[in-house]
Design an enzyme around this catalytic site. Structure first.
Site, mmCIF file in Angstrom:
data_model
loop_
_atom_site.group_PDB
_atom_site.id
_atom_site.type_symbol
_atom_site.label_atom_id
_atom_site.label_comp_id
_atom_site.label_asym_id
_atom_site.label_seq_id
_atom_site.Cartn_x
_atom_site.Cartn_y
_atom_site.Cartn_z
ATOM 1 C CD1 TRP A 133 20.181 -26.991 -8.894
ATOM 2 C CD2 TRP A 133 19.824 -29.151 -8.414
ATOM 3 N NE1 TRP A 133 21.403 -27.580 -8.615
ATOM 4 C CE2 TRP A 133 21.212 -28.916 -8.325
ATOM 5 C CE3 TRP A 133 19.364 -30.446 -8.161
ATOM 6 C CZ2 TRP A 133 22.137 -29.898 -7.986
ATOM 7 C CZ3 TRP A 133 20.278 -31.432 -7.818
ATOM 8 C CH2 TRP A 133 21.649 -31.153 -7.739
ATOM 9 C CB SER A 160 18.996 -21.161 -13.959
ATOM 10 O OG SER A 160 19.232 -19.891 -13.427
ATOM 11 C CB SER A 210 26.916 -23.902 -3.427
ATOM 12 O OG SER A 210 26.775 -22.651 -4.076
ATOM 13 C CD GLU A 231 18.955 -24.309 6.615
ATOM 14 O OE1 GLU A 231 19.879 -25.142 6.697
ATOM 15 O OE2 GLU A 231 18.201 -24.029 7.557
ATOM 16 C CB CYS A 265 22.011 -30.281 1.859
ATOM 17 S SG CYS A 265 20.371 -30.309 2.577
HETATM 18 P P1 NAP Z 1 23.872 -23.124 -5.939
HETATM 19 O O1 NAP Z 1 24.595 -23.199 -7.218
HETATM 20 O O2 NAP Z 1 24.452 -22.340 -4.838
HETATM 21 O O3 NAP Z 1 22.431 -22.554 -6.306
HETATM 22 C C1 NAP Z 1 21.425 -22.339 -5.322
HETATM 23 C C2 NAP Z 1 20.651 -21.100 -5.669
HETATM 24 O O4 NAP Z 1 21.494 -19.964 -5.501
HETATM 25 C C3 NAP Z 1 20.169 -21.060 -7.124
HETATM 26 O O5 NAP Z 1 18.941 -20.402 -7.166
HETATM 27 C C4 NAP Z 1 21.255 -20.243 -7.812
HETATM 28 O O6 NAP Z 1 20.801 -19.620 -8.976
HETATM 29 C C5 NAP Z 1 21.573 -19.229 -6.724
HETATM 30 N N1 NAP Z 1 22.912 -18.676 -6.777
HETATM 31 C C6 NAP Z 1 24.056 -19.272 -7.186
HETATM 32 N N2 NAP Z 1 25.103 -18.432 -7.026
HETATM 33 C C7 NAP Z 1 24.607 -17.291 -6.509
HETATM 34 C C8 NAP Z 1 25.188 -16.046 -6.137
HETATM 35 N N3 NAP Z 1 26.491 -15.821 -6.237
HETATM 36 N N4 NAP Z 1 24.383 -15.073 -5.659
HETATM 37 C C9 NAP Z 1 23.058 -15.300 -5.529
HETATM 38 N N5 NAP Z 1 22.450 -16.439 -5.868
HETATM 39 C C10 NAP Z 1 23.216 -17.442 -6.339
HETATM 40 O O7 NAP Z 1 23.572 -24.558 -5.344
HETATM 41 P P2 NAP Z 1 22.920 -25.790 -6.092
HETATM 42 O O8 NAP Z 1 23.962 -26.414 -6.935
HETATM 43 O O9 NAP Z 1 21.634 -25.413 -6.740
HETATM 44 O O10 NAP Z 1 22.523 -26.733 -4.855
HETATM 45 C C11 NAP Z 1 23.422 -27.597 -4.281
HETATM 46 C C12 NAP Z 1 23.951 -27.047 -2.985
HETATM 47 O O11 NAP Z 1 22.883 -26.695 -2.117
HETATM 48 C C13 NAP Z 1 24.723 -28.109 -2.234
HETATM 49 O O12 NAP Z 1 25.869 -27.536 -1.669
HETATM 50 C C14 NAP Z 1 23.748 -28.547 -1.145
HETATM 51 O O13 NAP Z 1 24.354 -29.118 -0.038
HETATM 52 C C15 NAP Z 1 23.072 -27.266 -0.841
HETATM 53 N N6 NAP Z 1 21.792 -27.524 -0.162
HETATM 54 C C16 NAP Z 1 21.667 -27.195 1.149
HETATM 55 C C17 NAP Z 1 20.478 -27.443 1.805
HETATM 56 C C18 NAP Z 1 20.290 -27.113 3.266
HETATM 57 O O14 NAP Z 1 19.159 -27.102 3.722
HETATM 58 N N7 NAP Z 1 21.344 -26.843 4.009
HETATM 59 C C19 NAP Z 1 19.414 -28.013 1.113
HETATM 60 C C20 NAP Z 1 19.580 -28.323 -0.229
HETATM 61 C C21 NAP Z 1 20.777 -28.054 -0.865
HETATM 62 P P3 NAP Z 1 21.200 -20.195 -10.442
HETATM 63 O O15 NAP Z 1 20.609 -21.557 -10.541
HETATM 64 O O16 NAP Z 1 20.568 -19.235 -11.369
HETATM 65 O O17 NAP Z 1 22.692 -20.211 -10.482
#
Ligand code: NAP
Length: 464
Positions: A133, A160, A210, A231, A265
């Site tokens: 998000w 979500s 994450s 990523e 990130c």
């Molecule tokens: P997140 O909780 O991992 O959610 C990211 C996406 O993955 C959401 O669509 C989420 O769906 C889904 N998801 C969560 N758990 C999952 C699972 N076990 N299996 C499949 N899909 C799953 O991360 P966030 O809180 O949205 O974002 C923050 C993280 O993203 C930070 O760690 C940040 O550093 C990282 N990030 C990395 C980059 C990069 O380019 N390296 C860029 C931006 C962000 P739901 O919302 O439905 O749970």
């Protein structure tokens, strides 16, 4: 997690969305597979035309789309506008450059006993993007633009808490004239990602998010032997050496840590400052962090809006409380304000030690950790001790220090005298637990392509 738009400013639920039923999900997968069979036969020039239309539509809607992003996840309206502008730029970049990226690459035919050999780049088919998000439009767009230009079909499972943005993406590509079902949004919970990943109609996946989410998706994709790009998190080092201009470096440090309300990130999260300039740097940094205006992200005067989710703020608070209980010193911030919404102030901590959770993990909020170091080598040793390796920053006018930094920092991106930023033109990605694969540029596009080797021998009668 329920699929809903919830205001981070007030905590009010603005709209709830129903998840796809099993039948609706099956229908979407079937449509994606059917679309992939015909879309792969379109030409790069046709695709470029549709991508250009998408850019023009989005450009016209910049203001309303920016308001949508701010409403759903709380970034400042100014930052949201910049995000939309970047998406337009990304779309235009791929429309202009991808036809050249897609050209066959000739090889040395006679050298391998052939009349002719070349590599031709073909789409893989249906690709799933699981997206976060924090940059709700840009993260999804930097998947969509190269994937669609490559001739792939996209399925978006967005976070979500940004369903309106997710549905907007589907609408945008439809309005731009793409063939039916070439880009679809799946309103599903993360628990149903496994079913989609294992579906035989799905060719590959990319996840930005994450580390736990990445681990889960990688394990399933590994089991299915499907290509995946990850990523994941980052805790970028930001190293300040004595030769640098401290005004410039502290401005950049504030931007790095408070960009997107501290939820990026990339960009400095851990600040390593040479002892010769530590006192001056810390004084300026703390003053500038403390002067930022925290408030309603729709107001032009606001520098830092709320965190995107209640649980996100809880996590940030827990990191700070844990660090303080183990000896960290708070130089500014560190207390949640007494107001509705999920606000957290710009915060600077020193006296960080390895027993603190933030030492090894990622704090996704405007909290800076500052170390005083005696050399670049010491900064790199602590920086490289972290499990993540996404971006990194050095502030130095010294050529030898720059060369050492580029050689030894363990990261996918090394930025010198500038903050880590994603640009369509250059590759983006990490090493170690920040993930693998690359997004953006030609490299990002080739992640989801079959580089097919073609070898053509002489005809039987010797003619060619
Ligand atoms: P997140 O909780 O991992 O959610 C990211 C996406 O993955 C959401 O669509 C989420 O769906 C889904 N998801 C969560 N758990 C999952 C699972 N076990 N299996 C499949 N899909 C799953 O991360 P966030 O809180 O949205 O974002 C923050 C993280 O993203 C930070 O760690 C940040 O550093 C990282 N990030 C990395 C980059 C990069 O380019 N390296 C860029 C931006 C962000 P739901 O919302 O439905 O749970």
């Amino acid at each position: 997690m329920a699929i809903a738009t919830i205001s981070p400013v007030t905590g009010e639920v603005l709209e709830r969305f129903d998840e796809l039923t099993p039948e609706e999900l099956e229908d979407k997968l079937a449509r994606a597979a059917a679309a992939a069979a015909s879309y792969r036969l379109t030409t790069p020039e046709q695709r470029a035309g549709w991508v250009e239309h998408a850019a023009a539509h989005l450009e016209k809607e910049t203001d309303s789309v920016a308001r949508l992003l701010t409403t759903e996840m709380g970034k400042t309206l100014r930052a949201a506008r910049e995000e939309v502008v970047k998406c337009v730029r990304g779309l235009r970049f791929y429309a202009a450059e991808a036809p050249a990226f897609l050209r066959d690459r000739p090889g040395d035919g006679p050298g391998v006993g052939a009349r002719q050999t070349y590599v031709t780049y073909q789409p893989l088919g249906v690709v799933l993007a699981v997206m976060p998000w924090n940059f709700p439009l840009w993260q999804a767009m930097r998947f969509a633009a190269p994937a669609l230009m490559a001739g792939n079909v996209g399925l978006l499972k967005h976070a979500s808490n940004v369903p309106r943005t997710a549905l907007y993406m589907e609408q945008l590509f439809r309005d731009a004239g793409f063939p039916d079902d070439v880009f679809q949004t799946l309103l599903i919970s993360s628990g149903r990602v496994e079913q989609v990943l294992r579906d035989e109609r799905l060719a590959a996946a990319t996840l930005t998010g994450s580390e736990p989410a990445g681990r889960s998706v990688a394990a399933i994709a590994g089991d299915e032997i499907k290509k995946v790009v990850l990523e994941l998190g980052g805790s970028d080092p930001f190293i300040v050496m004595p030769s640098t201009d401290l005004e410039r470096a502290t401005d950049a440090a504030v931007r790095a840590r408070c960009l997107n309300n501290g939820q990026s990130c990339i960009n400095g999260k851990r600040f390593f400052v040479h002892a010769d300039v530590a006192e001056a740097f810390i004084g300026m940094f703390v003053a500038k962090m403390g002067a930022l205006v925290v408030g309603d992200p729709m107001d032009d005067g606001t520098d830092v809006g709320p965190l995107a989710t209640e649980s996100g703020r809880r996590d940030v608070e827990a990191y700070v409380e844990d660090a303080v209980s183990k000896g960290a010193t708070v130089l500014v911030g560190g207390e949640r304000p007494d107001r509705p919404g999920w606000f957290y102030p710009p915060t600077v901590l020193t006296d960080i030690s390895p027993d603190m959770n933030m030492f090894h993990e990622e704090v996704f909020g405007p909290v800076a950790q500052v170390w005083t170091v005696s050399s670049l080598e010491e900064a790199l040793r602590i920086a490289n001790g972290h499990p993540y390796g996404l971006g990194s920053n050095l502030w130095s006018e010294d050529e030898a220090e720059r060369a050492l930094f580029v050689r030894d920092v363990q990261s996918g991106m090394a930025f010198i005298n500038g903050n880590t930023t994603s640009y369509p033109e250059i590759p983006f990605g990490g090493v170690k637990r920040s993930g693998y694969g690359r997004e953006l540029s030609d490299l990002g596009m080739r992640e989801f392509m079959n580089a097919k080797t073609v070898w053509i021998g002489e005809n039987a009668d010797g003619t060619s």
